[in-house]
Enzyme design. Structure first.
Site, PDB file in Angstrom:
ATOM      1  N   LYS A  78       8.083   1.571   8.474  1.00  0.00           N
ATOM      2  CA  LYS A  78       8.037   2.225   7.160  1.00  0.00           C
ATOM      3  C   LYS A  78       8.919   3.474   7.084  1.00  0.00           C
ATOM      4  O   LYS A  78       9.114   4.028   6.017  1.00  0.00           O
ATOM      5  CB  LYS A  78       6.584   2.628   6.833  1.00  0.00           C
TER       6      LYS A  78
ATOM      7  N   GLY B  47       0.838  -3.294  -2.405  1.00  0.00           N
ATOM      8  CA  GLY B  47      -0.426  -3.985  -2.669  1.00  0.00           C
ATOM      9  C   GLY B  47      -0.800  -3.962  -4.142  1.00  0.00           C
ATOM     10  O   GLY B  47      -1.866  -4.452  -4.524  1.00  0.00           O
TER      11      GLY B  47
ATOM     12  N   GLY C  36      -1.914   4.227   2.775  1.00  0.00           N
ATOM     13  CA  GLY C  36      -0.774   3.606   3.434  1.00  0.00           C
ATOM     14  C   GLY C  36       0.495   3.863   2.641  1.00  0.00           C
ATOM     15  O   GLY C  36       0.482   4.550   1.612  1.00  0.00           O
TER      16      GLY C  36
ATOM     17  N   THR D 129      -3.209  -1.150   6.540  1.00  0.00           N
ATOM     18  CA  THR D 129      -3.254  -0.073   7.529  1.00  0.00           C
ATOM     19  C   THR D 129      -4.448   0.845   7.266  1.00  0.00           C
ATOM     20  O   THR D 129      -5.258   1.125   8.162  1.00  0.00           O
ATOM     21  CB  THR D 129      -1.932   0.739   7.516  1.00  0.00           C
TER      22      THR D 129
ATOM     23  N   LYS E 286       5.332   3.336  -2.739  1.00  0.00           N
ATOM     24  CA  LYS E 286       4.037   2.683  -2.594  1.00  0.00           C
ATOM     25  C   LYS E 286       3.889   1.611  -3.678  1.00  0.00           C
ATOM     26  O   LYS E 286       4.641   1.583  -4.629  1.00  0.00           O
ATOM     27  CB  LYS E 286       2.905   3.710  -2.723  1.00  0.00           C
ATOM     28  N   GLY E 287       2.910   0.757  -3.457  1.00  0.00           N
ATOM     29  CA  GLY E 287       2.626  -0.256  -4.464  1.00  0.00           C
ATOM     30  C   GLY E 287       2.834  -1.673  -3.975  1.00  0.00           C
ATOM     31  O   GLY E 287       2.714  -2.617  -4.748  1.00  0.00           O
TER      32      GLY E 287
ATOM     33  N   GLU F  45      -3.699   4.733  -6.944  1.00  0.00           N
ATOM     34  CA  GLU F  45      -3.379   5.545  -5.762  1.00  0.00           C
ATOM     35  C   GLU F  45      -2.770   6.886  -6.173  1.00  0.00           C
ATOM     36  O   GLU F  45      -3.076   7.930  -5.592  1.00  0.00           O
ATOM     37  CB  GLU F  45      -2.406   4.778  -4.857  1.00  0.00           C
TER      38      GLU F  45
ATOM     39  N   THR G 292      -5.361   2.044  -0.244  1.00  0.00           N
ATOM     40  CA  THR G 292      -5.399   0.576  -0.286  1.00  0.00           C
ATOM     41  C   THR G 292      -4.345  -0.010   0.651  1.00  0.00           C
ATOM     42  O   THR G 292      -3.237   0.527   0.728  1.00  0.00           O
ATOM     43  CB  THR G 292      -5.136   0.103  -1.736  1.00  0.00           C
TER      44      THR G 292
ATOM     45  N   ASP H 257       4.732   2.026   1.855  1.00  0.00           N
ATOM     46  CA  ASP H 257       5.722   0.977   2.121  1.00  0.00           C
ATOM     47  C   ASP H 257       6.987   1.557   2.731  1.00  0.00           C
ATOM     48  O   ASP H 257       7.656   0.887   3.514  1.00  0.00           O
ATOM     49  CB  ASP H 257       6.016   0.212   0.832  1.00  0.00           C
TER      50      ASP H 257
HETATM   51  C1  5RP Z   1      -0.821  -0.540  -1.986  1.00  0.00           C
HETATM   52  C2  5RP Z   1       0.038   0.315  -1.142  1.00  0.00           C
HETATM   53  C3  5RP Z   1      -0.142   0.190   0.339  1.00  0.00           C
HETATM   54  O1  5RP Z   1      -0.620   1.398   0.807  1.00  0.00           O
HETATM   55  C4  5RP Z   1       1.172  -0.142   0.954  1.00  0.00           C
HETATM   56  O2  5RP Z   1       1.634  -1.360   0.384  1.00  0.00           O
HETATM   57  C5  5RP Z   1       1.062  -0.294   2.471  1.00  0.00           C
HETATM   58  O3  5RP Z   1       0.265  -1.383   2.773  1.00  0.00           O
HETATM   59  P1  5RP Z   1       0.071  -1.914   4.262  1.00  0.00           P
HETATM   60  O4  5RP Z   1      -0.622  -0.847   5.020  1.00  0.00           O
HETATM   61  O5  5RP Z   1      -0.735  -3.166   4.086  1.00  0.00           O
HETATM   62  O6  5RP Z   1       1.449  -2.200   4.815  1.00  0.00           O
HETATM   63  O7  5RP Z   1       0.827   1.101  -1.604  1.00  0.00           O
HETATM   64  O8  5RP Z   1      -0.512  -0.417  -3.341  1.00  0.00           O
END
Ligand code: 5RP
Length: 232
Positions: A124, A100, A85, A31, A97-98, A106, A28, A87
């Site tokens: 990141k 989103g 993806g 990216t 992560k998280g 995940e 999710t 963070d």
């Molecule tokens: C969602 C996640 C995403 O993978 C993480 O936030 C990275 O998101 P992005 O690619 O939009 O920077 O952990 O829960």
């Protein structure tokens, strides 16, 4: 190259690891959505046939729109590969992560996958995890009490995501963002400590799960493969 272009290139690059017939975890975020869009193209043009398990409602909807066949862990048991993806990631390939809010799904999907690839841009990459506020999914039931327990172990304080209009996860949970001020030296111990608090559903620390990071920098995309990992 701007950040969006880095995300796009990293996301697409991950598809090089996908083989015909694979079962895939579909992560999710902005990216990995580029990975999913490219997979959709490969499926619709008959290059590959795959099945996917989505890690969020948003990813499920995107995959369905693109015609990627979906399945469940109950049906397939385990997955060949998950692409997601992140963070943050550290030199040991531990992740936060998280961002989103999809961390619980995940993690369930990642722990049922034979390998995990993360797609990221260079922002990141960190030496020590924790500048990004660590997301923790908790039950709505008596969430203030759970949040107070988290605050006891989190030096920089905690915040309910969304504040007065709390963000709700796909599971109906809340997210507490915990400020560790860039100082998560021992992510495994912290993960256990947070998971021992009643009311916590899951924490966005992913240790010993990620095998490779596809990293988009200013002028190139590189693949960092973990020594001793499942893709090494
Ligand atoms: C969602 C996640 C995403 O993978 C993480 O936030 C990275 O998101 P992005 O690619 O939009 O920077 O952990 O829960």
């Amino acid at each position: 190259m701007d950040t969006d272009e880095k995300k796009r290139l990293a996301g697409i690059e991950a598809c090089r690891w996908v083989r015909d017939g694979m079962s895939l975890g579909l992560g999710t975020g902005s990216t990995v959505s580029h990975t999913i869009i490219e997979l959709g193209r490969m499926v619709s043009e008959g290059e590959i046939s795959v099945v996917g398990v989505p890690t969020s409602v948003a990813t499920r909807d995107l995959a369905q729109t693109l015609g990627i066949p979906l399945t469940t862990l109950s049906e397939v048991g385990s997955l060949d590969l998950v692409i997601d993806g992140t963070d943050e990631f550290d030199p040991k390939f531990c992740l936060i992560k998280g961002g989103g809010g999809a961390l619980t799904r995940e993690k369930i999907v990642a722990q049922s996958s034979k390998a995990m690839i993360v797609v990221a841009d260079e922002r990141k990459q960190v030496d020590v995890l924790g500048k990004f506020h660590l997301p923790v999914e908790i039950l709505q039931f008596e969430w203030r009490a759970t949040s107070a327990r988290l605050a006891e172990i989190c030096p920089g304080g905690v915040a309910l995501r969304g504040g007065e209009n709390p963000f709700q996860t796909d599971n109906g949970g809340y997210i507490i963002d915990c400020d560790f001020g860039g100082a998560i030296d021992d992510p495994r111990t912290l993960e256990s400590e947070i998971l021992s608090i009643a009311g916590v559903v899951e924490v966005g620390l992913f240790c010993d799960m990620c095998d490779a990071v596809i990293l988009a920098g200013e002028d190139r995309v590189e693949t960092l493969v973990k020594n001793g990992g499942r893709l090494g």
